[in-house]
Structure formats: structure tokens, C-alpha cells
Design an enzyme around this catalytic site. Structure first.
Site, PDB file in Angstrom:
ATOM      1  N   TRP A  79      -1.569   6.784   4.993  1.00 46.92           N
ATOM      2  CA  TRP A  79      -0.785   6.806   3.750  1.00 46.92           C
ATOM      3  C   TRP A  79      -1.644   7.210   2.563  1.00 46.92           C
ATOM      4  CZ3 TRP A  79      -0.385   3.723  -0.849  1.00 46.92           C
ATOM      5  CH2 TRP A  79      -1.417   2.801  -1.010  1.00 46.92           C
ATOM      6  N   HIS A 122     -13.855   0.644  -5.145  1.00 47.21           N
ATOM      7  CA  HIS A 122     -14.251  -0.284  -4.073  1.00 47.21           C
ATOM      8  C   HIS A 122     -13.613   0.120  -2.742  1.00 47.21           C
ATOM      9  CE1 HIS A 122     -10.717  -2.976  -5.598  1.00 47.21           C
ATOM     10  NE2 HIS A 122     -10.274  -2.093  -4.754  1.00 47.21           N
ATOM     11  N   ARG A 130     -10.034   0.939  12.687  1.00 47.70           N
ATOM     12  CA  ARG A 130      -8.593   0.993  12.468  1.00 47.70           C
ATOM     13  C   ARG A 130      -8.080   2.406  12.751  1.00 47.70           C
ATOM     14  NH1 ARG A 130      -8.111   1.284   5.878  1.00 47.70           N
ATOM     15  NH2 ARG A 130      -5.913   1.370   6.355  1.00 47.70           N
ATOM     16  N   GLU A 164      -1.634  -0.093  -7.709  1.00 48.53           N
ATOM     17  CA  GLU A 164      -0.467  -0.203  -6.840  1.00 48.53           C
ATOM     18  C   GLU A 164      -0.429  -1.549  -6.108  1.00 48.53           C
ATOM     19  OE1 GLU A 164       2.210   1.478  -6.251  1.00 48.53           O
ATOM     20  OE2 GLU A 164       2.839   0.474  -4.410  1.00 48.53           O
ATOM     21  N   HIS A 209      -5.287   1.288  -6.472  1.00 53.27           N
ATOM     22  CA  HIS A 209      -5.584  -0.117  -6.700  1.00 53.27           C
ATOM     23  C   HIS A 209      -4.566  -0.793  -7.606  1.00 53.27           C
ATOM     24  CE1 HIS A 209      -7.669  -3.783  -6.176  1.00 53.27           C
ATOM     25  NE2 HIS A 209      -7.331  -4.018  -7.414  1.00 53.27           N
ATOM     26  N   SER A 229      11.567   7.585  -9.426  1.00 50.58           N
ATOM     27  CA  SER A 229      12.371   6.363  -9.352  1.00 50.58           C
ATOM     28  C   SER A 229      11.608   5.183  -9.954  1.00 50.58           C
ATOM     29  CB  SER A 229      12.722   6.089  -7.885  1.00 50.58           C
ATOM     30  OG  SER A 229      13.073   4.749  -7.718  1.00 50.58           O
TER      31      SER A 229
HETATM   32 CU   LIG Z   1      -8.338  -1.929  -4.477  1.00 49.55          CU
END
Ligand SMILES: [Cu+2]
Lengths: 290, 536
Positions: B147, B307, B455, B260, B258, B174
Site C-alpha cells: 500500500w 522513522h 513481511r 495518516e 505518518h 472525499s
Molecule cells: Cu509513522
């Protein structure tokens, strides 16, 4: 009196414009994406979507203008509109900030690193591109897009700066005329503003033509061409939008809309115009001049 | 003079519309904040299950080592779409739905300030997610680069890039329109006496969230636009050969990214700050410090972004700056956790479902906060980066964090929204099953990450098999438990015990002075707000 307004907050009931706007956006952007991937059918969808959006804009703004002229909006609604416009402009400022940030990052950090400067540069630059020397403007170590020349600040860009700054003055003179109730002066100054806006766009078009035709400065010209055209291009788009907004305001002024006390739409368009003006100053200084 | 007749016309017009329009088109044309709030929440619930189904696919694939059901390419599409759908389709719209329902009735307004735009900010979303979802069926399949959309990988896929970019543009439109509406409503529509420092904490947190949205979403739009031009229009923003830098994308993206995460969690702080005082039957401890802590977190969220990029090769000063600013966030967050605990201290507590979810939020979100603190330490992050430890961290803050707060708020206000009490017994079942399974799901991922499991990879070394199996079992249990929630909501909408106006004996605030459900137009005449009824 045209200023008499509702005592309660106006809450409209039912609206078909938003769903129309969504369908239009979906068709236009979906069509654009399809076209970018090489399928020609996308163009048809784009065109239909654009028509739907234009119809929606006329319908939606038309309805709001009618409601405004019939006094549906009280002072509190007026404040809502003003705040809404201000925060919309703030979001636009942040959109440009992303591209200015990109420009500064490239000029201050990543291009010098690519040329081998500093701890980070030592680790990457000489390994990947031993012969590259950092400079600005640049189209990178691979000279993407081929050799190019830049547009000097003190030619058309300086002229365009003068044009936009002047238009900022004329729109203020129009505002003063409106507040005096001097409609003919309002229309004259507004006309001057719109005209200056379109003259700006004309010169910008000439400049782009010169860049593409004579200087080989294009979107393909590495990071310089990328940042140059992204910033000036989106700014030009916003000037177009602002000029069209002011044109609508001019036509409404000619029809007798607005009073010395109540003219939110005029102010919204003027604020937007000042915003494109300020963005241009940033462009002139950081893209053309320095 | 002409306006006088217009004035009367509008009154006559109003008289025809004391209730909703008949028929299904009510939902398409509506400008009513409650209708739009309901639409947002139902849409978010639907997306929660779509994103959840993708997560079930991911956990099924990871149930044992080797490739079972998802080819690597499809697995990557699943992880990417799971994240995009959960972030932009489930959590964010759910919070905007809460804002729509609650802000007018908590500040004493008739509706949201810009009702037509309110309709548009919702009705863009189904189209945006259709555009995103249909990428599963186009050449090259759905986006598969994560993402975070890092170039150059994201530029090397099939058709999906342009569709994803435009879907993100639509979601951004939106969100920005929604945020403008929230700000204008809160600043301009408050009832007399509702001063800023009398506003409920949920209103405060949403106001600050809206500022974050307006600052962050346009930057994301800029970032994805540059991806589009790099792929289709020959620009070199992220191409080092042309003098650009792929790392530059990460800076622009995380400048959005971030904030977000706070866009998703600040309204959760607000909801929990409403619920704990109600069920502890004590006013919120340190109301003003809560407001200032929220504002501090919002400010700090704009100076910590890198970070996420400690391992990409930043200058040492950058590593240090972003490490220290990030750890600074623990201070205002600690203030909040302290205040929630202090609110409960010596309170007359009861443990209805909203309170249970709020309590679980405080504990489990704090666990996610602590693992965040570990990740904030740059030298240590070199070990954790891109492992399941990161996955465990952000799922702790997002699932038993943001999603649990959404459940808490939903149970808390469901009687107000539907007019019926929800089934408390089923609510408790939902809570306990969710809380146990979510920990079984995500806690082992800390161990996997510390042991080095990367991951976004469908296969893994056999030593990771046991914890992955346990995590998957927790995942399936968590997914199934959410069906209870759907049934509880359905049941409350259909009927049940009538809810009183106040619903909870310890509840304070304007929304509890309205009937349950509230009238179609919330406060036609603004109430007078006193200190006593101001905030809980
Ligand atoms: Cu962050």
C-alpha cells in the site's frame, strides 16, 4: 432589500448533483486510466465523463447562485462558505507543497548525493555513476531526454510575474468598487483581471512552446524538466481555473448580482486568485530565478 | 422586497420536508447528516469484510510453510489491497460516519454545515473503491507493490497503476471534502454556550483530525501523481538516471503516511474519552490536558515521518532527528493513557460492552504504542525493519486500537442511532471472542518478527511454522467473531427494547438530551449549553 435573509440555517433537501459528479469523475478517470494503458476506448469514456462533470458544475453552481440571489442563505451560511473556501485553498497549498518539497529535496540532497557529496554520496554516487558531477539544472547522470537549455528568469517569466501581480491589484480595485457600489468600475476592473489572467496563460503557452521547440526542455528532461513542468503546469491549470472563476464572477456582476455587503462568491474567487499569485511568486523565485 | 417572497417560499418548501424522502433514492440524494453517517458506516462495514476476506486469504496461505493457495503474485495483491481497503475503505470512512452522526448532535447544530458537499464526499467512495477493486480483473491484476506504493517496484506492474492512482485521488477528494465539512461545522455551527473548551473530547479529536486530513491528503495526491507521470509521461522524479531519487517518494509518501495513522487513531482517543467517564461515572480527568495532548500529537505527527525509512540510508543527523521526535510522541500519548486511568480511579464502574471495548483499547493500544517506541529506536529498527514485528505493531494500534474504539463507539451510540438497546449478551460475546482471538492473532507475530521472519512474503522458513499456525487460527477466529457484530447491529435496527433518551445513566452531553433516535433535523432551535451538560 436583497440582503434580507433566512432566520434559520439553510439545509437543502435532496440533491442530484453529487451523484452526477461521482459518475462523471468515475467515467473520466477510468477512461483516462484505460487510455494511458493503450486502449483507445478510454477516450470516449473520458469525453462522456467530462461532459457529465461540466453539466454537474453548471447545475450545482447554478442552483447555489439562485438560492443565494433569492436570499436563502443567512449570515451564518455565509460564514460556512467562507471557511469552506479558505480550507479548500489550504489543501491546494499543500498539494503544491508536495512538488516544492520534491524540488528542494532534489536540489539540496539527492542530486548532490548522486554526485558523491557527503557520507551518503560516498556510499552511492561514485559506485553507481562515477562520472556524474552534481549541478543544477540537471537531467541526471544518464542525461535523460538529451541536452537542454533553461528559460531565463528575466524574460517571459518576469513579464508574467508583473502581469499576475498587476492582476492582484486590479482584483482588489474591483473589490473596492463593489464595496462602494460602483458597478461599472467593478466590471471594468474585473474584466482587466480576467484579461490579465488569460494574457498570462498565453505567454505561458508561448514559453512552453519555446521550451519544447527550441530548447529541448521537456517533461522528459530528467529531474529538472520533471519539476519544472510539474510545478508550472499545475500552476497554469490553477490559473485557468481561477480565471474561469473570475469570468463567471464578471458575468454575474454584469447581470447585477452581488451587493456591497454580500458577495461571498466574489471574495472566494479573489482569494483563489491571490493564492495562484503567491504560488507563482514561489515558482518565479525557486524554479526560474535561483 | 423580492427576497421577502423568496423567504416565504423557502418556509413553505421546508414544511414539505420534515422527514426523509420516500424510496431508495433517499439514500442517493440525501443531504441529511444522519443518513450520510449511516451510509458511511455501512460502507465501512462492507469494506471491513472485503478487506477481512483478503486477510483470511493471507492467513490461510501463511498457515503452513510452502505455497498452498495463493501464488506469490496474488499474495502480494492480497496484502496490498487488504491494506488499501482497510485504511481508506474501512477505518477512515467509519470515522467520518461517526463524525457525521455525532458532531451535529453533540454541538447542538441542525445538520452539517455544507450538506450537499457532505453527500458528495460519501458518494465518491463507492466509485473510488469500484475503480480500485476492478484492478483484480484487468491485465496484470491488482496493485501488488504494497500500500506504500514504493517505486521503482510499483511502476513495473500491469495496468493497475493508473487505476490505483486515480482511486487514491478520488479517496483524497472525499477525505478533504469531509474534513472541510467537519472543520466548518465545528467552528461555525456550535450552539450558544458551547465554547471551544466545553466541546466533548470526540469533537476536539475530530477537529484536529480534520486539520491533519487537509494537510496530509493533498501531499499523497501529489506523491501518486508523480508515480503516474514517471510511468506514463516520461518524468524522472524517482529515477536516479535522470537525477531523481526513489527515496524521495518515500519522504513524500510518509509525510502523508505518518499523519495518516493519527487520522485513524485520534477519533478513537475521542470516543474512548467519551465512554470511560460515562461508565466510571466520573468526569474526564484532565480535560484540558487531553485537548493539548491531542494537539501536540498532531503537531509532532508532521515531523517524524522518516522513522519509516531508517534503513534506506539517511544521513546520521536525519536518523537522530526522526528518532528523537518520534520518541517525543510518547509524552502526550502517556498523558492520555494516564488521564484515562485516572478517570477510572475510584469510579463507580460498570462493564457494559462499550466500556469493555474501551478498556481493551487502553490496554492493547498501549502495547502497540510500546512496540512503536521500540521501532522508534533507529539502531534497533535496523533489526526489526520489514519483519513481522512491524506487522504486529501496526496491527495492535489499528485493530485492538482503532477498530476496537469503533466497536466501543458503535455499541455506545447504537441505542441513540436506532432507538433500540442492542443485545448486551451478544455484545459481551463479541467482545470476549474478539479480544482473545485478536491477541492470539497478533501477539505471536512479535515473536516471528524478532526471530527474523520478513513481511510480505507468502512462504517462510520452517522454524516459523508454529507461531504462524497459531496466528492464523487466531485470525480465523477473529474474522468469524465479527459476524456477531453484524447480527447485533441488524437486530438493533430491527427492534428490541426501546432506548431511553439518556440511554446510559452516567452519560453527559447534548446528544443524550435528544430522543432516541433523534428527530430527522437534529437541533432545529439551538439548545443553550451550560457547564454541567457540556462535556463528560
Ligand atoms: Cu509513522
Amino acid at each position: 432589500m436583497a440582503t434580507a435573509t433566512h432566520d434559520s440555517y439553510y439545509v437543502p433537501h435532496g440533491t442530484k448533483w453529487p451523484i452526477m459528479g461521482s459518475i462523471g469523475l468515475f467515467l473520466m478517470l477510468g477512461g483516462f486510466a484505460t487510455m494511458l494503458n493503450g486502449a483507445n476506448a478510454g477516450k470516449t469514456f473520458m469525453a462522456i465523463g467530462a461532459l457529465v462533470i461540466i453539466t454537474m458544475l453548471f447545475g450545482w453552481f447554478g442552483q447555489v447562485i439562485r438560492e443565494s440571489e433569492t436570499g436563502a442563505y443567512n449570515a451564518q451560511v455565509d460564514v460556512s462558505f467562507r471557511m469552506g473556501m479558505i480550507w479548500f485553498i489550504v489543501s491546494e497549498v499543500l498539494f503544491f507543497a508536495a512538488f516544492f518539497g520534491t524540488l528542494f529535496y532534489a536540489r539540496i540532497y539527492s542530486v548532490p548525493w548522486l554526485g558523491g557529496e557527503g557520507m551518503k554520496g560516498v556510499a552511492t554516487g561514485p559506485v553507481l555513476w562515477p562520472n556524474f558531477e552534481a549541478a543544477w539544472p540537471t537531467n541526471g547522470p544518464a542525461s535523460v531526454g538529451g541536452a537542454f537549455e533553461t528559460i531565463p528568469a528575466f524574460g517571459i517569466p518576469a513579464l508574467n510575474t508583473a502581469i499576475l501581480l498587476t492582476s492582484g491589484v486590479t482584483v482588489t480595485l474591483a473589490h473596492w468598487a463593489l464595496k462602494r457600489g460602483d458597478r461599472s468600475a467593478l466590471c471594468r476592473w474585473l474584466f482587466a483581471t480576467v484579461a490579465l489572467g488569460f494574457i498570462f496563460l498565453y505567454f505561458q503557452g508561448v514559453e512552453f512552446g519555446h521550451a519544447y521547440g527550441d530548447l529541448n526542455l521537456t517533461l522528459h528532461s530528467g529531474i529538472y524538466g520533471s519539476t519544472f513542468f510539474m510545478l508550472t503546469g499545475f500552476h497554469g491549470l490553477h490559473v485557468t481555473i481561477g480565471a474561469l472563476m473570475l469570468l463567471v464572477i464578471l458575468l454575474r456582476s454584469l447581470k447585477g448580482h452581488f451587493t456591497p455587503e454580500r458577495h461571498f462568491a466574489f471574495e472566494a474567487a479573489a482569494w483563489y486568485w491571490h493564492f495562484v499569485d503567491v504560488v507563482w511568486l514561489g515558482l518565479f523565485i525557486f524554479v526560474y530565478w535561483l | 422586497m423580492s427576497s421577502h417572497t423568496a423567504h416565504d417560499e423557502h418556509h413553505a418548501h421546508d414544511d414539505h420536508h420534515h422527514g426523509p424522502e420516500p424510496g431508495l433514492m433517499r439514500w442517493v440524494y440525501t443531504t441529511n447528516h444522519k443518513d450520510i453517517g449511516t451510509l458511511y458506516m455501512l460502507f465501512a462495514l462492507l469494506m471491513f469484510f472485503v478487506g477481512g476476506a483478503l486477510a483470511m486469504g493471507i492467513r490461510a496461505e501463511l498457515f503452513q510453510p510452502g505455497i498452498q493457495i495463493l501464488e506469490p503474485e496474488l499474495f502480494n495483491q492480497f496484502t496490498t489491497m487488504h491494506a488499501l481497503i482497510m485504511v481508506f475503505g474501512a477505518v477512515m470512512p467509519a470515522w467520518v460516519g461517526f463524525a457525521n452522526w455525532q458532531i451535529p448532535i453533540m454541538i447542538g447544530a441542525p445538520d452539517m454545515a455544507l450538506p450537499r458537499m457532505n453527500n458528495w464526499s460519501f458518494w465518491i467512495l463507492p466509485f473510488a473503491f469500484t475503480m480500485l477493486g476492478m484492478t483484480f480483473f484487468i491485465p496484470g491484476g491488482a496493485p501488488a507493490a504494497g500500500w506504500t506504493m514504493y517505486p521503482p517496484l510499483v511502476l513495473q506492474g500491469g495496468w493497475n497503476l493508473a487505476f490505483m492512482v486515480f482511486a487514491v485521488h478520488l479517496m483524497g477528494m472525499s477525505s478533504i471534502m469531509g474534513a472541510i465539512n467537519v472543520i466548518v461545522t465545528i467552528l461555525n455551527m456550535r450552539a450558544p454556550g458551547m465554547t471551544l473548551l466545553r466541546m466533548p473530547l470526540f469533537i476536539w479529536t475530530w477537529l484536529i483530525t480534520a486539520f491533519l486530513l487537509i494537510a496530509a491528503m493533498p501531499v499523497l495526491a501529489g506523491a501518486v501523481t508523480m508515480l503516474l507521470t514517471d510511468r506514463f509521461f516520461g518524468t524522472s522524479f524517482f529515477n536516479a538516471a535522470g537525477g531523481g531519487d526513489p527515496v524521495m517518494f518515500q519522504h513524500v509518501f510518509w509525510f502523508f503516511g505518518h499523519p495518516e495513522v493519527y487520522i485513524m487513531i485520534l477519533p478513537a482517543f475521542g470516543v474512548v474519552s467519551q465512554i470511560i467517564p460515562t461508565f466510571a461515572r466520573k468526569p474526564l480527568f484532565g480535560y484540558e490536558s487531553m485537548v493539548y495532548a491531542t494537539a501536540s500529537i498532531a503537531f509532532l505527527s508532521f515531523i517524524v515521518w522518516a522513522h519509516h525509512m531508517f534503513t534506506v540510508g539517511m544521513p546520521l543527523t536525519g536518523e537522530l532527528f526522526f528518532m528523537f521526535t518520534t520518541m517525543l510522541i510518547a509524552v502526550p500519548t502517556g498523558v492520555k493513557v494516564f488521564n484515562w486511568v485516572a478517570t477510572m480511579w475510584r469510579g463507580a464502574m460498570t462493564f457494559e460492552t462499550p466500556m469493555l471495548f474501551a478498556l481493551a483499547f487502553v490496554i492493547l493500544f498501549t502495547i502497540g504504542g510500546f512496540s512503536g517506541l521500540m521501532l522508534a529506536i533507529a539502531p534497533v529498527d535496523f533489526q526489526y525493519h520489514d519483519t513481522y514485528f512491524v506487522v504486529a505493531h501496526f496491527h495492535y494500534v489499528l485493530v485492538p486500537g482503532a477498530v476496537f474504539a469503533l466497536f466501543a463507539g458503535a455499541y455506545y451510540w447504537l441505542p441513540k442511532w436506532t432507538g433500540h438497546m442492542y443485545d448486551e449478551k451478544l455484545g459481551q460475546w463479541h467482545f470476549w471472542l474478539s479480544t482473545i482471538s485478536v491477541n492470539v492473532l497478533f501477539f505471536p507475530q512479535h515473536f516471528l518478527g524478532l526471530a527474523g521472519m520478513p513481511r510480505r512474503i507468502p512462504d517462510y522458513a520452517v522454524q516459523f511454522a508454529d507461531w504462524n499456525r497459531i496466528s492464523s487460527l487466531g485470525g480465523f477466529a477473529f474474522g468469524l467473531s465479527q459476524l456477531i457484530f453484524v447480527y447485533v447491529v441488524y437486530k438493533a435496527i430491527k427492534g428490541g427494547e426501546k432506548a431511553t433518551d439518556r440511554v446510559w445513566e452516567g452519560a453527559h452531553g447534548l446528544e443524550w438530551t435528544l430522543s432516541s433516535p433523534p428527530p430527522y433535523h437534529s437541533f432545529n432551535t439551538p439548545p443553550k449549553v451550560t457547564e454541567a451538560e457540556a462535556h463528560s
